[in-house]
Structure formats: structure tokens, C-alpha cells
Design a protein around this motif. Structure first.
Motif, PDB file in Angstrom:
ATOM      1  N   PHE A 180      14.213  34.118  31.578  1.00 25.80           N
ATOM      2  CA  PHE A 180      15.054  33.237  32.398  1.00 25.80           C
ATOM      3  C   PHE A 180      14.284  31.989  32.815  1.00 25.80           C
ATOM      4  O   PHE A 180      13.062  32.016  32.936  1.00 25.80           O
ATOM      5  CB  PHE A 180      15.516  33.957  33.673  1.00 25.80           C
ATOM      6  CG  PHE A 180      16.577  34.979  33.438  1.00 25.80           C
ATOM      7  CD1 PHE A 180      17.877  34.601  33.144  1.00 25.80           C
ATOM      8  CD2 PHE A 180      16.287  36.330  33.532  1.00 25.80           C
ATOM      9  CE1 PHE A 180      18.859  35.548  32.938  1.00 25.80           C
ATOM     10  CE2 PHE A 180      17.267  37.290  33.330  1.00 25.80           C
ATOM     11  CZ  PHE A 180      18.557  36.900  33.032  1.00 25.80           C
ATOM     12  N   ARG A 181      15.025  30.926  33.068  1.00 27.64           N
ATOM     13  CA  ARG A 181      14.448  29.719  33.660  1.00 27.64           C
ATOM     14  C   ARG A 181      15.019  29.602  35.073  1.00 27.64           C
ATOM     15  O   ARG A 181      16.236  29.587  35.264  1.00 27.64           O
ATOM     16  CB  ARG A 181      14.806  28.479  32.842  1.00 27.64           C
ATOM     17  CG  ARG A 181      14.091  27.233  33.383  1.00 27.64           C
ATOM     18  CD  ARG A 181      14.383  26.034  32.550  1.00 27.64           C
ATOM     19  NE  ARG A 181      15.819  25.763  32.664  1.00 27.64           N
ATOM     20  CZ  ARG A 181      16.515  24.994  31.859  1.00 27.64           C
ATOM     21  NH1 ARG A 181      15.941  24.402  30.850  1.00 27.64           N
ATOM     22  NH2 ARG A 181      17.795  24.796  32.039  1.00 27.64           N
ATOM     23  N   HIS A 182      14.129  29.523  36.056  1.00 31.02           N
ATOM     24  CA  HIS A 182      14.523  29.389  37.455  1.00 31.02           C
ATOM     25  C   HIS A 182      14.964  27.939  37.692  1.00 31.02           C
ATOM     26  O   HIS A 182      14.177  27.023  37.524  1.00 31.02           O
ATOM     27  CB  HIS A 182      13.347  29.759  38.348  1.00 31.02           C
ATOM     28  CG  HIS A 182      13.664  29.807  39.800  1.00 31.02           C
ATOM     29  ND1 HIS A 182      12.695  29.765  40.759  1.00 31.02           N
ATOM     30  CD2 HIS A 182      14.832  29.896  40.466  1.00 31.02           C
ATOM     31  CE1 HIS A 182      13.255  29.834  41.959  1.00 31.02           C
ATOM     32  NE2 HIS A 182      14.545  29.904  41.797  1.00 31.02           N
ATOM     33  N   VAL A 183      16.240  27.743  38.090  1.00 25.63           N
ATOM     34  CA  VAL A 183      16.755  26.378  38.219  1.00 25.63           C
ATOM     35  C   VAL A 183      17.073  25.962  39.655  1.00 25.63           C
ATOM     36  O   VAL A 183      17.182  24.766  39.935  1.00 25.63           O
ATOM     37  CB  VAL A 183      18.006  26.150  37.329  1.00 25.63           C
ATOM     38  CG1 VAL A 183      17.626  26.244  35.862  1.00 25.63           C
ATOM     39  CG2 VAL A 183      19.127  27.117  37.663  1.00 25.63           C
ATOM     40  N   ALA A 184      17.212  26.922  40.581  1.00 27.44           N
ATOM     41  CA  ALA A 184      17.536  26.548  41.964  1.00 27.44           C
ATOM     42  C   ALA A 184      17.289  27.726  42.897  1.00 27.44           C
ATOM     43  O   ALA A 184      17.201  28.875  42.467  1.00 27.44           O
ATOM     44  CB  ALA A 184      18.990  26.097  42.073  1.00 27.44           C
ATOM     45  N   ALA A 185      17.203  27.390  44.189  1.00 23.36           N
ATOM     46  CA  ALA A 185      17.082  28.394  45.247  1.00 23.36           C
ATOM     47  C   ALA A 185      18.243  28.175  46.219  1.00 23.36           C
ATOM     48  O   ALA A 185      18.070  27.550  47.268  1.00 23.36           O
ATOM     49  CB  ALA A 185      15.741  28.279  45.954  1.00 23.36           C
ATOM     50  N   PRO A 186      19.431  28.642  45.874  1.00 20.75           N
ATOM     51  CA  PRO A 186      20.599  28.408  46.735  1.00 20.75           C
ATOM     52  C   PRO A 186      20.441  29.065  48.099  1.00 20.75           C
ATOM     53  O   PRO A 186      19.757  30.072  48.239  1.00 20.75           O
ATOM     54  CB  PRO A 186      21.765  29.021  45.968  1.00 20.75           C
ATOM     55  CG  PRO A 186      21.210  29.675  44.770  1.00 20.75           C
ATOM     56  CD  PRO A 186      19.742  29.447  44.718  1.00 20.75           C
ATOM     57  N   LYS A 187      21.087  28.478  49.088  1.00 18.24           N
ATOM     58  CA  LYS A 187      21.102  29.046  50.438  1.00 18.24           C
ATOM     59  C   LYS A 187      22.228  30.077  50.519  1.00 18.24           C
ATOM     60  O   LYS A 187      23.383  29.754  50.296  1.00 18.24           O
ATOM     61  CB  LYS A 187      21.336  27.949  51.486  1.00 18.24           C
ATOM     62  CG  LYS A 187      20.272  26.877  51.486  1.00 18.24           C
ATOM     63  CD  LYS A 187      18.965  27.412  51.984  1.00 18.24           C
ATOM     64  CE  LYS A 187      17.933  26.301  52.049  1.00 18.24           C
ATOM     65  NZ  LYS A 187      16.600  26.772  51.815  1.00 18.24           N
ATOM     66  N   VAL A 188      21.847  31.318  50.815  1.00 16.75           N
ATOM     67  CA  VAL A 188      22.803  32.402  50.985  1.00 16.75           C
ATOM     68  C   VAL A 188      22.429  33.103  52.282  1.00 16.75           C
ATOM     69  O   VAL A 188      21.273  33.506  52.459  1.00 16.75           O
ATOM     70  CB  VAL A 188      22.764  33.393  49.797  1.00 16.75           C
ATOM     71  CG1 VAL A 188      23.728  34.545  50.023  1.00 16.75           C
ATOM     72  CG2 VAL A 188      23.086  32.674  48.487  1.00 16.75           C
ATOM     73  N   GLY A 189      23.373  33.255  53.184  1.00 17.61           N
ATOM     74  CA  GLY A 189      23.112  33.823  54.499  1.00 17.61           C
ATOM     75  C   GLY A 189      22.392  35.161  54.461  1.00 17.61           C
ATOM     76  O   GLY A 189      22.715  36.031  53.656  1.00 17.61           O
ATOM     77  N   LEU A 190      21.402  35.300  55.327  1.00 15.32           N
ATOM     78  CA  LEU A 190      20.614  36.526  55.489  1.00 15.32           C
ATOM     79  C   LEU A 190      19.993  37.025  54.190  1.00 15.32           C
ATOM     80  O   LEU A 190      19.774  38.215  54.014  1.00 15.32           O
ATOM     81  CB  LEU A 190      21.482  37.634  56.111  1.00 15.32           C
ATOM     82  CG  LEU A 190      22.130  37.310  57.460  1.00 15.32           C
ATOM     83  CD1 LEU A 190      22.993  38.456  57.914  1.00 15.32           C
ATOM     84  CD2 LEU A 190      21.081  36.974  58.505  1.00 15.32           C
ATOM     85  N   LEU A 204      22.766  34.732  39.027  1.00 15.09           N
ATOM     86  CA  LEU A 204      22.447  34.563  40.445  1.00 15.09           C
ATOM     87  C   LEU A 204      21.915  35.880  40.984  1.00 15.09           C
ATOM     88  O   LEU A 204      22.605  36.902  40.970  1.00 15.09           O
ATOM     89  CB  LEU A 204      23.686  34.133  41.232  1.00 15.09           C
ATOM     90  CG  LEU A 204      23.491  33.934  42.736  1.00 15.09           C
ATOM     91  CD1 LEU A 204      22.439  32.863  43.033  1.00 15.09           C
ATOM     92  CD2 LEU A 204      24.820  33.580  43.398  1.00 15.09           C
ATOM     93  N   LEU A 205      20.671  35.839  41.451  1.00 13.80           N
ATOM     94  CA  LEU A 205      19.991  37.000  42.015  1.00 13.80           C
ATOM     95  C   LEU A 205      19.855  36.769  43.517  1.00 13.80           C
ATOM     96  O   LEU A 205      19.297  35.748  43.934  1.00 13.80           O
ATOM     97  CB  LEU A 205      18.621  37.142  41.353  1.00 13.80           C
ATOM     98  CG  LEU A 205      17.790  38.358  41.705  1.00 13.80           C
ATOM     99  CD1 LEU A 205      16.891  38.703  40.527  1.00 13.80           C
ATOM    100  CD2 LEU A 205      16.965  38.155  42.941  1.00 13.80           C
ATOM    101  N   LEU A 242      10.995  37.188  40.958  1.00 15.48           N
ATOM    102  CA  LEU A 242      11.183  35.904  40.277  1.00 15.48           C
ATOM    103  C   LEU A 242      10.247  35.785  39.071  1.00 15.48           C
ATOM    104  O   LEU A 242      10.658  35.317  38.000  1.00 15.48           O
ATOM    105  CB  LEU A 242      10.941  34.737  41.231  1.00 15.48           C
ATOM    106  CG  LEU A 242      11.854  34.617  42.441  1.00 15.48           C
ATOM    107  CD1 LEU A 242      11.529  33.355  43.233  1.00 15.48           C
ATOM    108  CD2 LEU A 242      13.310  34.636  42.051  1.00 15.48           C
ATOM    109  N   THR A 243       9.008  36.217  39.244  1.00 14.77           N
ATOM    110  CA  THR A 243       8.046  36.189  38.141  1.00 14.77           C
ATOM    111  C   THR A 243       8.518  37.069  36.994  1.00 14.77           C
ATOM    112  O   THR A 243       8.472  36.669  35.824  1.00 14.77           O
ATOM    113  CB  THR A 243       6.650  36.630  38.629  1.00 14.77           C
ATOM    114  OG1 THR A 243       6.210  35.723  39.638  1.00 14.77           O
ATOM    115  CG2 THR A 243       5.645  36.676  37.490  1.00 14.77           C
ATOM    116  N   LEU A 244       8.998  38.271  37.313  1.00 15.32           N
ATOM    117  CA  LEU A 244       9.504  39.181  36.281  1.00 15.32           C
ATOM    118  C   LEU A 244      10.709  38.576  35.557  1.00 15.32           C
ATOM    119  O   LEU A 244      10.849  38.727  34.344  1.00 15.32           O
ATOM    120  CB  LEU A 244       9.875  40.532  36.889  1.00 15.32           C
ATOM    121  CG  LEU A 244       8.718  41.397  37.381  1.00 15.32           C
ATOM    122  CD1 LEU A 244       9.245  42.629  38.116  1.00 15.32           C
ATOM    123  CD2 LEU A 244       7.811  41.799  36.225  1.00 15.32           C
TER     124      LEU A 244
END
Length: 192
Positions: A173-183, A148-149, A165-167
Motif C-alpha cells: 500500500f501507499r499511505h496517502v493521507a491521515a484523515p481525522k476520525v473522531g476518537l 481506509l484503516l 502503517l509500516t506493515l
């Protein structure tokens, strides 16, 4: 020291100084970032988690509770004062036996342990060589495990985050989700 910090900020590269950590590692932060909610489903009891850039433990202690007595957390940071701070908090919470404290070097995390989960929260923008860092993180993660980045909105633009993300994908890595994290801007990856 303040002048060197200012010079680093002007150049766009810096490591958050230990004396600034309390401005964002505090109870009010839990209003927009709840570690247990963010980590839910990403790491579980008995696993080994790595918290890179752990600061004084905002995520380290919740991770230690999640992995339980059979699991472990590696709290990794560049600064001895950060590690001392997370150790004090872990001692007070009775979680020290679940946490290994590791001092990174400026050019490397410096670990070889394969782990089940890696968190890099609000720190990748401070890394001068993100490509190298992401390759190293990829090598530490077990296949099928999560990375998780999370980066702060105020420091990292959408374009800058997309570049990271490209790097990460180029590192394997395989990008699997874009979680919501405050700010924050966040991306969940897995190693395949």
C-alpha cells in the motif's frame, strides 16, 4: 464464555463480542463519527465496497446508500450474530439487495472479489497476524482504489498504529493521507 473473553483481553488479543456491539454502534456515536462525512470522496455510486469487521452495520448501511442501486457492499465479519444484526438493519432500511453478507474465518477474510474500496474500522488490532491480513486486503483492492484503516485511540497506541502503517506499506500500500476520525487514529491508503 465470559471467562474466555476475559482471558483473551488479558492476552491482548480479542474479537469484540457480539453482545458488546451496542455500546459503540448507536446514535450517540454519530456525534463524533459521521459515516457519510468519513466516506465522502472515497467511494462512489456503482462501485463495490468491502466493510471488514462490519459489526451490525454502522458503516455498511451508509456505504450501501453511497454505492446506490448499481453498486454493492460486502459486509464481512467473523461472527454470525453481527451479520444477522446488519441484515436486520439492512432489511428495515430497504438496502438488503445492495449488500452481500460474508462470514470471514479467523485466519482469512476469505474473498477473491476485486473491490473499489475497503474499510477496516476498529478491527485490525484484533487480527493476530496483521502482516498476512494486510497482504490479503491488498490483493482484494483494485489498483488506484482506497483502503481506509481506522483504529480506536483507547486500544491502539501511537507506536502500535505506526507499526500497522509500516506493515501496510510493506504489503504494497501507499499511505496517502491521515484523515481525522473522531476518537480514532486513521490512515488512508491506495494500491499502486
Amino acid at each position: 464464555m465470559a471467562l474466555n473473553t476475559l482471558r483473551s483481553l488479558i492476552k491482548g488479543r480479542h474479537v469484540c463480542p457480539w453482545w458488546l456491539i451496542h455500546t459503540f454502534d448507536n446514535r450517540p456515536r454519530r456525534i463524533f463519527e459521521k459515516p457519510e462525512s468519513i466516506l465522502s470522496g472515497l467511494v462512489s455510486a456503482g462501485q463495490t465496497a468491502l466493510d471488514i469487521g462490519c459489526g451490525i452495520g454502522f458503516f455498511t448501511l451508509p456505504l450501501a446508500r453511497i454505492v446506490g442501486v448499481e453498486g454493492s457492499v460486502i459486509a464481512a465479519d467473523l461472527q454470525d450474530r453481527m451479520l444477522a444484526g446488519v441484515k436486520r438493519k439492512a432489511d428495515r432500511a430497504g438496502l438488503t439487495s445492495r449488500i452481500r453478507f460474508h462470514r470471514c474465518q479467523p485466519e482469512t477474510v476469505g474473498l477473491t472479489d476485486a473491490v473499489d474500496f475497503i474499510l477496516a474500522h476498529w478491527m485490525v488490532h484484533e487480527v493476530p497476524d496483521q502482516e498476512r491480513f494486510l497482504r490479503e486486503v491488498h490483493a482484494l483492492l483494485k489498483p488506484g482504489a482506497y483502503f481506509l484503516l481506522v483504529e480506536p485511540l483507547g486500544h491502539v497506541s501511537g507506536k502500535g498504529f505506526d507499526k500497522t502503517l509500516t506493515l501496510a506499506c510493506q504489503a504494497g500500500f501507499r499511505h496517502v493521507a491521515a484523515p481525522k476520525v473522531g476518537l480514532s487514529r486513521a490512515a488512508l491508503f491506495t494500491r499502486f
